[in-house]
Design a protein around this motif. Sequence first.
Motif, PDB file in Angstrom:
ATOM      1  N   TRP B 255       0.595  -1.131  -0.179  1.00  0.00           N
ATOM      2  CA  TRP B 255       0.169  -0.380  -0.114  1.00  0.00           C
ATOM      3  C   TRP B 255       0.439   0.958   0.276  1.00  0.00           C
ATOM      4  O   TRP B 255       0.909   2.225  -0.765  1.00  0.00           O
ATOM      5  CB  TRP B 255      -0.856  -0.185   1.666  1.00  0.00           C
ATOM      6  CG  TRP B 255      -1.994   1.222   1.371  1.00  0.00           C
ATOM      7  CD1 TRP B 255      -2.881   0.796   0.310  1.00  0.00           C
ATOM      8  CD2 TRP B 255      -1.520   2.357   2.084  1.00  0.00           C
ATOM      9  NE1 TRP B 255      -3.894   2.563   1.309  1.00  0.00           N
ATOM     10  CE2 TRP B 255      -3.082   3.136   1.105  1.00  0.00           C
ATOM     11  CE3 TRP B 255      -0.685   2.862   2.590  1.00  0.00           C
ATOM     12  CZ2 TRP B 255      -2.933   4.438   1.705  1.00  0.00           C
ATOM     13  CZ3 TRP B 255      -1.171   4.262   2.781  1.00  0.00           C
ATOM     14  CH2 TRP B 255      -1.828   4.836   2.536  1.00  0.00           C
ATOM     15  N   GLU B 258       2.950   1.662  -3.611  1.00  0.00           N
ATOM     16  CA  GLU B 258       1.469   2.133  -4.405  1.00  0.00           C
ATOM     17  C   GLU B 258       0.526   3.319  -4.407  1.00  0.00           C
ATOM     18  O   GLU B 258       0.034   3.749  -5.780  1.00  0.00           O
ATOM     19  CB  GLU B 258       0.745   0.613  -4.850  1.00  0.00           C
ATOM     20  CG  GLU B 258       2.267  -0.586  -5.353  1.00  0.00           C
ATOM     21  CD  GLU B 258       2.897  -0.082  -6.641  1.00  0.00           C
ATOM     22  OE1 GLU B 258       2.195   0.588  -7.761  1.00  0.00           O
ATOM     23  OE2 GLU B 258       3.888  -0.746  -5.934  1.00  0.00           O
ATOM     24  N   ARG B 259       0.153   3.277  -3.677  1.00  0.00           N
ATOM     25  CA  ARG B 259      -1.324   4.091  -3.009  1.00  0.00           C
ATOM     26  C   ARG B 259      -1.046   5.061  -1.943  1.00  0.00           C
ATOM     27  O   ARG B 259      -1.925   5.996  -1.877  1.00  0.00           O
ATOM     28  CB  ARG B 259      -2.040   2.620  -2.663  1.00  0.00           C
ATOM     29  CG  ARG B 259      -2.526   1.909  -3.009  1.00  0.00           C
ATOM     30  CD  ARG B 259      -3.381   2.121  -5.278  1.00  0.00           C
ATOM     31  NE  ARG B 259      -4.339   1.670  -5.390  1.00  0.00           N
ATOM     32  CZ  ARG B 259      -3.823   1.125  -6.229  1.00  0.00           C
ATOM     33  NH1 ARG B 259      -2.355   1.502  -7.225  1.00  0.00           N
ATOM     34  NH2 ARG B 259      -3.991   0.245  -8.030  1.00  0.00           N
ATOM     35  N   SER B 260       0.673   5.274  -1.787  1.00  0.00           N
ATOM     36  CA  SER B 260       0.633   6.211  -0.993  1.00  0.00           C
ATOM     37  C   SER B 260       1.863   7.386  -1.435  1.00  0.00           C
ATOM     38  O   SER B 260       1.840   6.907  -2.599  1.00  0.00           O
ATOM     39  CB  SER B 260       0.897   6.082   0.445  1.00  0.00           C
ATOM     40  OG  SER B 260       2.446   5.852   0.519  1.00  0.00           O
ATOM     41  N   THR B 261       1.538   8.961  -1.481  1.00  0.00           N
ATOM     42  CA  THR B 261       1.694  10.050  -1.747  1.00  0.00           C
ATOM     43  C   THR B 261       3.533   9.570  -1.679  1.00  0.00           C
ATOM     44  O   THR B 261       4.749   9.865  -2.591  1.00  0.00           O
ATOM     45  CB  THR B 261       1.648  11.288  -0.768  1.00  0.00           C
ATOM     46  OG1 THR B 261       1.764  10.966  -0.132  1.00  0.00           O
ATOM     47  CG2 THR B 261       0.612  11.245  -1.618  1.00  0.00           C
ATOM     48  N   LEU B 262       3.680   8.760   0.294  1.00  0.00           N
ATOM     49  CA  LEU B 262       5.211   8.875   0.125  1.00  0.00           C
ATOM     50  C   LEU B 262       5.262   7.463  -0.416  1.00  0.00           C
ATOM     51  O   LEU B 262       6.592   7.761  -0.805  1.00  0.00           O
ATOM     52  CB  LEU B 262       5.215   7.953   2.525  1.00  0.00           C
ATOM     53  CG  LEU B 262       6.493   7.737   2.349  1.00  0.00           C
ATOM     54  CD1 LEU B 262       7.718   8.633   2.387  1.00  0.00           C
ATOM     55  CD2 LEU B 262       6.404   6.827   3.673  1.00  0.00           C
ATOM     56  N   PHE B 264       5.072   7.196  -3.840  1.00  0.00           N
ATOM     57  CA  PHE B 264       5.276   7.883  -5.008  1.00  0.00           C
ATOM     58  C   PHE B 264       6.007   8.687  -4.916  1.00  0.00           C
ATOM     59  O   PHE B 264       7.204   8.199  -6.103  1.00  0.00           O
ATOM     60  CB  PHE B 264       4.164   8.806  -4.878  1.00  0.00           C
ATOM     61  CG  PHE B 264       3.785   9.295  -6.453  1.00  0.00           C
ATOM     62  CD1 PHE B 264       3.169   8.951  -7.477  1.00  0.00           C
ATOM     63  CD2 PHE B 264       4.735  10.862  -6.299  1.00  0.00           C
ATOM     64  CE1 PHE B 264       3.375   9.443  -9.096  1.00  0.00           C
ATOM     65  CE2 PHE B 264       4.683  11.200  -7.961  1.00  0.00           C
ATOM     66  CZ  PHE B 264       4.016  10.850  -8.832  1.00  0.00           C
ATOM     67  N   ARG B 265       6.858   9.588  -3.815  1.00  0.00           N
ATOM     68  CA  ARG B 265       7.555   9.953  -3.460  1.00  0.00           C
ATOM     69  C   ARG B 265       9.379   9.118  -4.309  1.00  0.00           C
ATOM     70  O   ARG B 265      10.011   9.286  -4.489  1.00  0.00           O
ATOM     71  CB  ARG B 265       7.785  11.027  -2.549  1.00  0.00           C
ATOM     72  CG  ARG B 265       7.270  11.815  -2.818  1.00  0.00           C
ATOM     73  CD  ARG B 265       7.238  13.537  -1.680  1.00  0.00           C
ATOM     74  NE  ARG B 265       7.234  13.151  -0.534  1.00  0.00           N
ATOM     75  CZ  ARG B 265       6.326  13.570   0.099  1.00  0.00           C
ATOM     76  NH1 ARG B 265       4.655  13.524  -0.222  1.00  0.00           N
ATOM     77  NH2 ARG B 265       5.946  12.527   1.366  1.00  0.00           N
ATOM     78  N   ARG B 267       9.483   5.980  -4.995  1.00  0.00           N
ATOM     79  CA  ARG B 267       9.656   5.605  -5.862  1.00  0.00           C
ATOM     80  C   ARG B 267      10.159   6.733  -7.433  1.00  0.00           C
ATOM     81  O   ARG B 267      11.318   6.627  -7.732  1.00  0.00           O
ATOM     82  CB  ARG B 267       8.632   4.583  -6.684  1.00  0.00           C
ATOM     83  CG  ARG B 267       8.338   3.665  -6.105  1.00  0.00           C
ATOM     84  CD  ARG B 267       6.866   3.536  -6.928  1.00  0.00           C
ATOM     85  NE  ARG B 267       5.787   3.989  -6.975  1.00  0.00           N
ATOM     86  CZ  ARG B 267       5.198   4.026  -7.611  1.00  0.00           C
ATOM     87  NH1 ARG B 267       5.224   4.104  -9.430  1.00  0.00           N
ATOM     88  NH2 ARG B 267       3.622   4.984  -6.815  1.00  0.00           N
ATOM     89  N   ALA B 268       9.530   7.651  -6.877  1.00  0.00           N
ATOM     90  CA  ALA B 268      10.190   8.634  -7.868  1.00  0.00           C
ATOM     91  C   ALA B 268      11.680   9.125  -7.169  1.00  0.00           C
ATOM     92  O   ALA B 268      12.524   8.930  -8.815  1.00  0.00           O
ATOM     93  CB  ALA B 268       9.113  10.387  -7.804  1.00  0.00           C
ATOM     94  N   GLU B 271      13.621   6.539  -8.515  1.00  0.00           N
ATOM     95  CA  GLU B 271      13.895   5.766 -10.741  1.00  0.00           C
ATOM     96  C   GLU B 271      14.582   7.794 -11.289  1.00  0.00           C
ATOM     97  O   GLU B 271      15.597   6.938 -12.106  1.00  0.00           O
ATOM     98  CB  GLU B 271      12.753   6.304 -10.946  1.00  0.00           C
ATOM     99  CG  GLU B 271      11.979   5.099 -11.367  1.00  0.00           C
ATOM    100  CD  GLU B 271      12.364   3.937 -11.788  1.00  0.00           C
ATOM    101  OE1 GLU B 271      12.994   3.539 -12.376  1.00  0.00           O
ATOM    102  OE2 GLU B 271      12.251   2.340 -10.679  1.00  0.00           O
TER     103      GLU B 271
END
Lengths: 531, 416, 436
Positions: B255, B258-262, B264-265, B267-268, B271
């Motif tokens: 979760w 894949e589903r939280s802003t944390l 997302f950050r 992963r960004a 990458e």
Amino acid sequence: MKLELRQVTKKFGDFLANDAIDLVVEPGQIHALLGENGAGKSTLMNVLYGLYGADGGEILLDGTPVRFSGPGDAMAAGIGMVHQHFMLVPVFTVAENVVLGHEPTGPFGMIKVDEARKIVKEISDKFGFDVDPDALVGDLPVGVQQRVEIIKALSRSAEILILDEPTAVLTPQETDELMDIMRQLKLSGTSIVFITHKLREVQEVADTIIVIRHGKVVGNALPTASQSELASLMVGRNVDLGVKDRADIDGEVVLEVVNLDLADEEGRILLENLCFTVSSGEILAIAGVQGNGQTELAEVLIGLRKPTAGSIVLHRHDEEGNRRSDDLAGKSVKKFLAAGIGFVPEDRGKDGIVHSFSIAENLVLDQISSPPFSSAGALNIRAIASNASDRVEEFDVRAGSSNAAVGTLSGGNQQKVVVARELSRDLSVLVASQPTRGVDIGSIEFIHSRIIQQRNKGTAVVIVSTELNEVTSLADRIAVMYDGHFVGIVPPDTERHVLGLMMAGVGYEDALAQAGHSPNPSEKAQGGDDV
Amino acid sequence: MSDLNEVQPVQPVSRWSDAFKKMATSQVLTSILAIVVALVLGAILIAAADGDVQRSWGYLFSRPGDFFSALGGSVGSAYSALFQGAVFNISSSYTVGQFFAPLTKTIAYSVPLIFAGLALGMGFRAGLFNIGAQGQIILGATLCGYLGFTLNLPAGIHLVICLLGAFIGGALWGFIPGILKAKTGANEVIVTIMLNSIAIFLLGWLLTLQAFRSPGSNMPVSPRMAPTAQFPHFFGTTIDLGFVLAILAAILVWWIMERSTLGFRIRAVGENPDAARTAGMNVSMSYVWVMIIAGGLAGLAATSQLLSSPAQQLNIDIASTFGFDAITVALLGRSKPLGTVLAGLLFGGLRAGGYLMQSSTGTPIDIILVLQSVIVLLIAAPPLVRAIFRLPDPERERKAEARAHARAAKKEVAAS
Amino acid sequence: MSLMNTQPDLDHELEHEVLRPRSWKMPVALTIFTLVALAGFCLTVDSGVESKVAIVTGNSLIGTINLVLPSFSALLVFTVAMAALAGISWWATATRTVKIGGVRIGSWVGILFGTFFVSAFLLWAVAGRGVALQFTSLLSGALFLSIPLIFGAMAGTVCERVGVINVSIEGQLLAGAFLAAVLGAITQNPWIGLLAAPIAGALIGLLLALFAVRYWVDHIIVGVVLNVLVGGLTSYLFSTVLTRNPDVFAMSVKLPIWKIPILSEIPVLGPVLFAQSVLVYIMYLAVIILQIMLFKSKWGLRLRSCGEHPRAADTVGIKVNRTRVVNTILGGAIAGLGGAYFTLANGLAFGKHMSGGRGYIALAAMILGGWKPKGALVAALLFGFADNLQNSLGVVGVEVPSQFMLMAPYLVTIFAVAGLVGRVHPPAMEGKPYKG
């Protein structure tokens, strides 16, 4: 030595980078290979230099067909190349770089340093390069590094020298010096293939001109051909990037930069005492030769770098309509973004997109923490998806699906994703650095029109561009940067020659005066120096 | 779980070859083939070390049958013991409980691997090469253990406190490389390798202190954990709360990523840190947070060692080699939670089976390390696996597809 | 024209010199350590106690020197010397003096200070003990213990300079130790074992090169996994082949210890440097050859160009990937040779995981040494010294928790990579595959 390329063809997948190209390089001549970015010039030269294998055609030296499986073969055959990105090891000395690959050695493979120095000295003295063989290459200015590259090629007794976009990183003065060097080399019998997209340089030194477009030779010309002739050969059609409707500059000041200084960790001054304002509905274009502080200025304006002194004041209206001013200097990128500053970075691949992320994810990259894309730390997948389909349509992003990874798109479409992301918010200020670099013409026109549209909506726009064409066609005012400071802020209809002089650090008044006394008044004529 | 996102949209299969190509180029197939190659190499090792095989090799040409039966005998018995020790016991199937007893052992061994594997996978996705799970487990164990044998608390609360202690201990050891990377740019690989060794010496020193010593013992072991700090068991099996917590942790990590802003950050940042910074993300703090969470998860790996029954003692080998094995688990699981759970079960099974194999056929358990490392090396190099099995290259296929797309797009443009 | 261009740059250089930020880390650190020495050593010894130090000079004329020093006075002398060095450091930083007589102040002040501090610590530790500290064996033991670290660090330097990160030094050491012991035992000839050691290491280097260079697998992943593989493989073979044939494999062979004539007669240095295992002399050669060849030879220049700017190397006709593969194998062989330390130099049979993490310390030594053979040598010697210190003090009966001594190399390395002990720069393109 005479070099002939016959029907050279190079494919990348189905993309024909070079389509049956014929080229003859006569000894002791300067051949300009003229073409736009992406026309296939560099590919052709990399084929010639043995870095790429050709898919068809043949290369002949003095009439005998040759096959190069690597740069080593090409060098052995007497072909040298100065790459656009220098192939020098920064932590090696000049001498070490020059002899790398063909080292003079003594017993046990020890390098004869004196001999290496002598090689550098001899060539350096012959052409008046003034290069210290023992200096570390990383400490040298770019112009000198380029000379090291030339020495490197000549030390391998290159008879044919390929120069790939050699002036892209040079100041106008350094460019003139390079032209002199090219003439000297020509006199000493070296043939030169000079890759460029700058018409003025071509006319100045070339003996013959070959124009390449979309991987094909579209014409040969002599340097006496007019600039407009060459330009239309190169571009293929008359491209009018000029935007006629200038905004009236009577909007309120939105961005006010006062006495801005920036120094790096070692105390080198990058930006010095910059003062300027940008008003609502105005485009301020920042012109200059690459590497004069524009990149740093753009990064300061989004908070990626903290200025060492000065302020970046943003004037806005709050909800009640009261005008308020905030100094953003020293704040985080997040604060800059939240204050309504949009940013299109110079190098989109490095700073603008996450290649493995989907288009949808890239379109919310800098808004992920705010509604509607997330709430209480949880992503709103639906909002992200619907935003993506809207933006993809609005900005005409050509992709199979908005779930496709951005890395699979073409450069133009990647740039559209970045622009779409930044323009989808309410912006007070838009900072766009090289907004159309490496982008196809169709996308350039589209992106320019969106920037103009944004300006007309009342956003204050700062464009940083090294392409004079882009600067003059978009700007309401032009600030010319040189060595970290503004040489002057001038009106958009300033003559290109004057801008060129200013880009070399000459003040506006002096530049005007010099332009007036220019020995070659025809150069002042319109018609795109740097199409 | 997260892998669901990657499943290709189902298309009608026109030809068998299409279906074969898709299968042949999938990651799952690469993983399975890697396991096959590892087992074959393992078989060679087992055979080579077997006395009967060695003897029959001597007269291979006069009586080849002997050689092959010896070969089959040694490899077969070792691998069947491995299987029976890991999954179910075919020979002594008196009760269901006995039948599945090996499987419950597998699950027990997999718990620390799953926790630590999740931790490392999270780091990998943030672009951090956290080699430090070993040290993080040790610190988690130290704090968890200390709270477990000193405190006197009611059953449920004591357990929660111990879990918290394990998390905090590991998180602290993760925080150090995180903050050093954020503030000074120190390479996390080096720092975590160094912290692994420091953790061992730290625990070694603590175990010399009176406060950590089991009373009356000369050995460097702690007192036993209090019964109030033990995981409850399920259905009279050896499966305890630890496994449930590991699965919950996997779901939570999914979760977050894949589903939280944390996530997302994270992963960004993993990458493309430059783009993340330009997009207003605090890259340094992301590193710190990832290392804290990952360290905490790794610390929890210690709980399955300490909080299981019968009552355990804190000792210098408490982390075994879980921290290093977890690297292979996370790599095999491709840093995704579901993959990590499956990989954890596989390697847990190898370990459980390995003990039976060692005791019943005399094949040393060390061979499990060989199998694990071969599997991971091969998975990291799909072209090698394809070369071994002469499979088609998906890159080439994809490029051909991309070209077809480009052609279609060009036609479209031309038409318009 | 060119003058106009270069002038502003010169100005910047000058400004840059003037604006160079002063770092007060060094004087502050030295002052703190001086105070530690004062409060921790000087003021904690009882008055009237003595520190005994035995120095075996190895010279038949001089014999053994037995020093008996009044502890407090001796410590005070050292502390005052340290205070003086700290003072010099304050002065140098304040006046931005970098060099005196062409030598960097930072280096010699640091080295002297370190020597004084350690000496003071030793005198304090043995103060009032009946047994003397064996100074010579402290040093010679330190040198011996640092053999695998030095070979490992050399291996790491070669690999990383060519652009391949070598985390599998540990595995290469272990493989070298294994094959050296096995072949040495079978043939009962340590020299054959010595030949086998680098071959085993080279094989692991080959695997590293195969996966890292040919298949572009992350170098650290390959390195870590190879360590697991070698650990598993050697342990497996140990438990099967080796333990089942104790009559062959439990027999160990040992490399001889050579006393170099004349040189070993040099007081103190002789017995420390020139009465050592053969492996030590090979190590001297390895370090000297690598230091010279890496920076002065064609081989070294090409090797480094592949680690710094592989594309530039390619454009002058150097085969980058082939250079990387060959030198990674060479690096593996060097580490493998170091593995012979565990078995042949010590005269021991192989034992499971007997490299015991030395490969990781070697990695640390390479980083601390700034990716230079010379520097790595010094760092590895320091680590070897820390390791041996606990042995020597243990003999004297000093109870310093050994764990803290053993921790020291790791702590120092963390400080180093965090930039607290001077910045270190790895080769620019290490760990990045070259895809041509």
